[in-house]
Design a protein around this motif. Structure first.
Motif, PDB file in Angstrom:
ATOM      1  N   GLY A 153       0.821  -1.191   0.000  1.00 12.27           N
ATOM      2  CA  GLY A 153       0.000   0.000   0.000  1.00 12.27           C
ATOM      3  C   GLY A 153       0.861   1.249   0.000  1.00 12.27           C
ATOM      4  O   GLY A 153       1.977   1.269  -0.526  1.00 12.27           O
ATOM      5  N   LEU A 154       0.364   2.290   0.630  1.00 12.45           N
ATOM      6  CA  LEU A 154       1.133   3.533   0.686  1.00 12.45           C
ATOM      7  C   LEU A 154       2.303   3.423   1.652  1.00 12.45           C
ATOM      8  O   LEU A 154       3.323   4.113   1.500  1.00 12.45           O
ATOM      9  CB  LEU A 154       0.214   4.690   1.079  1.00 12.45           C
ATOM     10  CG  LEU A 154       0.773   6.101   0.897  1.00 12.45           C
ATOM     11  CD1 LEU A 154       1.279   6.339  -0.521  1.00 12.45           C
ATOM     12  CD2 LEU A 154      -0.278   7.149   1.261  1.00 12.45           C
ATOM     13  N   PHE A 155       2.202   2.531   2.636  1.00 12.41           N
ATOM     14  CA  PHE A 155       3.302   2.351   3.587  1.00 12.41           C
ATOM     15  C   PHE A 155       4.521   1.689   2.941  1.00 12.41           C
ATOM     16  O   PHE A 155       5.591   1.667   3.549  1.00 12.41           O
ATOM     17  CB  PHE A 155       2.838   1.512   4.789  1.00 12.41           C
ATOM     18  CG  PHE A 155       2.267   2.327   5.914  1.00 12.41           C
ATOM     19  CD1 PHE A 155       2.956   2.496   7.087  1.00 12.41           C
ATOM     20  CD2 PHE A 155       1.025   2.934   5.783  1.00 12.41           C
ATOM     21  CE1 PHE A 155       2.428   3.241   8.137  1.00 12.41           C
ATOM     22  CE2 PHE A 155       0.479   3.675   6.809  1.00 12.41           C
ATOM     23  CZ  PHE A 155       1.186   3.836   7.989  1.00 12.41           C
ATOM     24  N   TYR A 156       4.369   1.182   1.741  1.00  8.04           N
ATOM     25  CA  TYR A 156       5.539   0.690   1.012  1.00  8.04           C
ATOM     26  C   TYR A 156       6.576   1.800   0.892  1.00  8.04           C
ATOM     27  O   TYR A 156       7.782   1.551   0.853  1.00  8.04           O
ATOM     28  CB  TYR A 156       5.120   0.193  -0.371  1.00  8.04           C
ATOM     29  CG  TYR A 156       6.267  -0.240  -1.254  1.00  8.04           C
ATOM     30  CD1 TYR A 156       6.872  -1.477  -1.067  1.00  8.04           C
ATOM     31  CD2 TYR A 156       6.736   0.591  -2.271  1.00  8.04           C
ATOM     32  CE1 TYR A 156       7.933  -1.872  -1.873  1.00  8.04           C
ATOM     33  CE2 TYR A 156       7.791   0.193  -3.083  1.00  8.04           C
ATOM     34  CZ  TYR A 156       8.387  -1.033  -2.876  1.00  8.04           C
ATOM     35  OH  TYR A 156       9.440  -1.424  -3.678  1.00  8.04           O
ATOM     36  N   HIS A 163      11.836   2.838   4.804  1.00 10.69           N
ATOM     37  CA  HIS A 163      12.253   1.952   3.717  1.00 10.69           C
ATOM     38  C   HIS A 163      13.067   2.669   2.637  1.00 10.69           C
ATOM     39  O   HIS A 163      13.625   2.018   1.753  1.00 10.69           O
ATOM     40  CB  HIS A 163      11.035   1.303   3.071  1.00 10.69           C
ATOM     41  CG  HIS A 163      10.159   0.571   4.037  1.00 10.69           C
ATOM     42  ND1 HIS A 163      10.660  -0.214   5.043  1.00 10.69           N
ATOM     43  CD2 HIS A 163       8.797   0.510   4.152  1.00 10.69           C
ATOM     44  CE1 HIS A 163       9.658  -0.740   5.743  1.00 10.69           C
ATOM     45  NE2 HIS A 163       8.529  -0.306   5.229  1.00 10.69           N
ATOM     46  N   LYS A 164      13.089   4.000   2.671  1.00 10.31           N
ATOM     47  CA  LYS A 164      13.879   4.803   1.722  1.00 10.31           C
ATOM     48  C   LYS A 164      13.501   4.486   0.265  1.00 10.31           C
ATOM     49  O   LYS A 164      14.361   4.244  -0.586  1.00 10.31           O
ATOM     50  CB  LYS A 164      15.378   4.598   1.946  1.00 10.31           C
ATOM     51  CG  LYS A 164      15.819   4.888   3.379  1.00 10.31           C
ATOM     52  CD  LYS A 164      17.319   4.796   3.548  1.00 10.31           C
ATOM     53  CE  LYS A 164      17.740   4.935   5.004  1.00 10.31           C
ATOM     54  NZ  LYS A 164      17.258   6.152   5.651  1.00 10.31           N
ATOM     55  N   ARG A 165      12.193   4.486  -0.037  1.00 10.74           N
ATOM     56  CA  ARG A 165      11.720   4.147  -1.381  1.00 10.74           C
ATOM     57  C   ARG A 165      11.037   5.325  -2.085  1.00 10.74           C
ATOM     58  O   ARG A 165      10.395   5.132  -3.114  1.00 10.74           O
ATOM     59  CB  ARG A 165      10.737   2.973  -1.299  1.00 10.74           C
ATOM     60  CG  ARG A 165      11.385   1.670  -0.860  1.00 10.74           C
ATOM     61  CD  ARG A 165      10.326   0.644  -0.522  1.00 10.74           C
ATOM     62  NE  ARG A 165      10.929  -0.632  -0.143  1.00 10.74           N
ATOM     63  CZ  ARG A 165      10.332  -1.531   0.638  1.00 10.74           C
ATOM     64  NH1 ARG A 165       9.126  -1.290   1.126  1.00 10.74           N
ATOM     65  NH2 ARG A 165      10.935  -2.667   0.946  1.00 10.74           N
ATOM     66  N   THR A 166      11.121   6.488  -1.518  1.00 12.15           N
ATOM     67  CA  THR A 166      10.486   7.648  -2.131  1.00 12.15           C
ATOM     68  C   THR A 166      11.070   7.892  -3.520  1.00 12.15           C
ATOM     69  O   THR A 166      12.296   7.926  -3.696  1.00 12.15           O
ATOM     70  CB  THR A 166      10.670   8.887  -1.235  1.00 12.15           C
ATOM     71  OG1 THR A 166       9.985   8.652  -0.005  1.00 12.15           O
ATOM     72  CG2 THR A 166      10.115  10.132  -1.888  1.00 12.15           C
ATOM     73  N   ARG A 186       1.788   0.674  -3.508  1.00 12.83           N
ATOM     74  CA  ARG A 186       2.103  -0.592  -4.179  1.00 12.83           C
ATOM     75  C   ARG A 186       1.100  -1.688  -3.807  1.00 12.83           C
ATOM     76  O   ARG A 186       0.823  -1.908  -2.623  1.00 12.83           O
ATOM     77  CB  ARG A 186       3.517  -1.035  -3.792  1.00 12.83           C
ATOM     78  CG  ARG A 186       3.999  -2.274  -4.542  1.00 12.83           C
ATOM     79  CD  ARG A 186       5.331  -2.742  -4.006  1.00 12.83           C
ATOM     80  NE  ARG A 186       6.016  -3.630  -4.940  1.00 12.83           N
ATOM     81  CZ  ARG A 186       6.743  -4.680  -4.564  1.00 12.83           C
ATOM     82  NH1 ARG A 186       6.862  -4.983  -3.288  1.00 12.83           N
ATOM     83  NH2 ARG A 186       7.351  -5.425  -5.453  1.00 12.83           N
ATOM     84  N   VAL A 187       0.578  -2.384  -4.803  1.00 13.00           N
ATOM     85  CA  VAL A 187      -0.279  -3.548  -4.603  1.00 13.00           C
ATOM     86  C   VAL A 187       0.246  -4.653  -5.513  1.00 13.00           C
ATOM     87  O   VAL A 187       0.279  -4.483  -6.732  1.00 13.00           O
ATOM     88  CB  VAL A 187      -1.754  -3.242  -4.933  1.00 13.00           C
ATOM     89  CG1 VAL A 187      -2.595  -4.510  -4.870  1.00 13.00           C
ATOM     90  CG2 VAL A 187      -2.308  -2.186  -3.984  1.00 13.00           C
ATOM     91  N   GLU A 240      -6.362  -1.903   2.179  1.00 10.99           N
ATOM     92  CA  GLU A 240      -4.975  -1.457   1.961  1.00 10.99           C
ATOM     93  C   GLU A 240      -4.395  -0.886   3.245  1.00 10.99           C
ATOM     94  O   GLU A 240      -5.111  -0.506   4.163  1.00 10.99           O
ATOM     95  CB  GLU A 240      -4.992  -0.419   0.821  1.00 10.99           C
ATOM     96  CG  GLU A 240      -3.654   0.225   0.494  1.00 10.99           C
ATOM     97  CD  GLU A 240      -3.372   1.471   1.318  1.00 10.99           C
ATOM     98  OE1 GLU A 240      -2.187   1.821   1.444  1.00 10.99           O
ATOM     99  OE2 GLU A 240      -4.326   2.087   1.853  1.00 10.99           O
ATOM    100  N   ASN A 241      -3.096  -0.777   3.299  1.00 21.61           N
ATOM    101  CA  ASN A 241      -2.336  -0.435   4.498  1.00 21.61           C
ATOM    102  C   ASN A 241      -2.743   0.913   5.118  1.00 21.61           C
ATOM    103  O   ASN A 241      -3.103   0.984   6.299  1.00 21.61           O
ATOM    104  CB  ASN A 241      -0.846  -0.424   4.123  1.00 21.61           C
ATOM    105  CG  ASN A 241       0.059  -0.698   5.300  1.00 21.61           C
ATOM    106  OD1 ASN A 241      -0.312  -0.503   6.439  1.00 21.61           O
ATOM    107  ND2 ASN A 241       1.267  -1.158   5.013  1.00 21.61           N
ATOM    108  N   MET A 242      -2.681   1.989   4.350  1.00 24.70           N
ATOM    109  CA  MET A 242      -2.995   3.311   4.895  1.00 24.70           C
ATOM    110  C   MET A 242      -4.460   3.409   5.298  1.00 24.70           C
ATOM    111  O   MET A 242      -4.791   3.983   6.341  1.00 24.70           O
ATOM    112  CB  MET A 242      -2.654   4.403   3.887  1.00 24.70           C
ATOM    113  CG  MET A 242      -2.999   5.812   4.363  1.00 24.70           C
ATOM    114  SD  MET A 242      -2.068   6.330   5.824  1.00 24.70           S
ATOM    115  CE  MET A 242      -0.615   7.025   5.025  1.00 24.70           C
TER     116      MET A 242
END
Length: 371
Positions: A134-137, A142-145, A158-159, A243-245
């Motif tokens: 989800g948005l918490f990906y 996690h440094k994925r911005t 992400r799904v 989803e996560n958020m």
């Protein structure tokens, strides 16, 4: 069994110790051996002292245990340079693929009822939050911005088919188990499939998986409508998967309906291990004052025992979980639990002692059923 114990920050220490004390009494009552604890230092306080948010081998040790228990992480005064929180628990979710975030929401007698409708006394549902994507990906930990500069920031929602398929199978099985126990057993897919391609995909996979569970009734709700319905008619829902958020937000809303975050238990479960924790924060403003409500942590310990009963093939652990849950039910019924969080006169120690006494006096489950 072996428990990786991370007490963390603030009231996390107090509520984790309360939860383990109550769990141990329930285990003794059911004739079970006490767990071995591997206490792991982590959190904002540890970061302030060492510059790292968890012991160097802490993540590895956590994964070697049968389950993880976390008190609380974070302190408002301690942040990374970019302003984000200290959050090693997000990495634990990611590392061990703890995709199923189980958030029970239950109304108890003599606990605050935030809704005037008398049907609110029957609230008993579970918010199932996907916990790794989800948005918490794109969580800062996690440094994925994708883009981050002084003019623009872009994060990814992400799904994936792999994780979402596992989540929906977990959701249908959970709804089926609750239905077998006499609950509503309806599974509601909560998304925003009318706007986001990722969440249309989330619903698509839900529809594919549901073909394997013709006995489980299903429903659908867009997340904004679900927020409205959690205020209008929460008693109509049983298991909600999302989803996560969305789960992060709606589980707090739902927790508010049944008293507050001091009742918000949480289990995060993957294929090989699980992490259990109260969903509230570290509340540094009341740390060390014997004011924290330990019930969310205690109920999380019961979730952990239920999980371990299945993982380790030991039904007596589920009996211990039942003792904890029943003692909370009965104590509220008798108005013997009055947490300060609700304006009552009982702090952390008094609530814990009440449950320790209640479990010791409680009859075995088979005798309560026959009585």
């Amino acid at each position: 069994m072996k428990i990786a114990l991370i007490k963390g920050d603030g009231i996390g220490v107090d509520v984790a110790e309360a939860a383990m004390a109550v769990m141990e009494v329930a285990l003794r009552k059911t004739g079970q051996a006490l767990p071995a604890y591997d206490e792991i230092l982590a959190g904002a306080g540890y970061f302030r002292e060492t510059g790292t948010d968890i012991e160097p081998d802490g993540e590895v040790r956590a994964g070697e245990a049968d389950a993880m228990f976390l008190g609380a992480i974070g302190m408002p005064s301690i942040r990374h340079a970019d302003g984000t929180e200290i959050s090693p628990h997000l990495r634990l979710r990611d590392r061990f693929e703890l995709f199923a975030g189980v958030r029970p929401v239950k109304a108890y007698p003599n606990a605050p009822q935030r809704l005037a409708d008398p049907r609110a006394a029957g609230i008993d549902l579970i918010i199932l939050r996907e916990s790794t994507e989800g948005l918490f990906y794109s969580a800062a930990a996690h440094k994925r911005t994708l883009v981050a500069n002084n003019d623009e920031v872009q994060d990814v929602l992400r799904v994936t088919r792999k994780t979402t398929t596992k989540l929906h199978h977990f959701a249908f099985n959970l709804a089926r188990k609750r239905r077998a126990k006499g609950k509503n057993g309806t599974l509601t897919c909560v998304d925003k499939a009318n706007v986001f391609t990722s969440l249309a995909f989330f619903r698509q996979i839900f529809n594919e998986v549901k073909e394997n569970y013709p006995d489980v009734p299903v429903g659908y709700n867009y997340v904004d409508a679900q927020a409205l319905d959690l205020v209008r008619k929460p008693w109509e829902f049983d298991v909600l998967v999302m989803e996560n958020m969305f789960g992060d937000i709606l589980s707090d809303l739902a927790g508010g309906l049944v008293g507050g975050m001091g009742m918000a238990a949480c289990g995060e479960i993957g294929d090989t291990t699980g992490l259990f924790q109260p969903a509230h924060g570290s509340a540094p403003d009341i740390m060390g004052q014997d004011k924290a409500n330990p019930l969310a942590a205690i109920l999380s310990a019961a979730l952990m025992l239920d999980y371990l009963a299945e993982k380790l093939g030991n039904s007596h652990l589920a009996d211990a979980a039942d003792l904890i849950n029943s003692s909370v039910d009965e104590a509220f019924e008798q108005n013997a639990l009055r947490p300060m969080e609700f304006g009552g006169d009982m702090g952390t120690k008094a609530v814990t002692n009440q449950l320790l006494t209640g479990i010791a006096e409680l009859a075995p489950a088979k005798d309560r059923v026959s009585a």
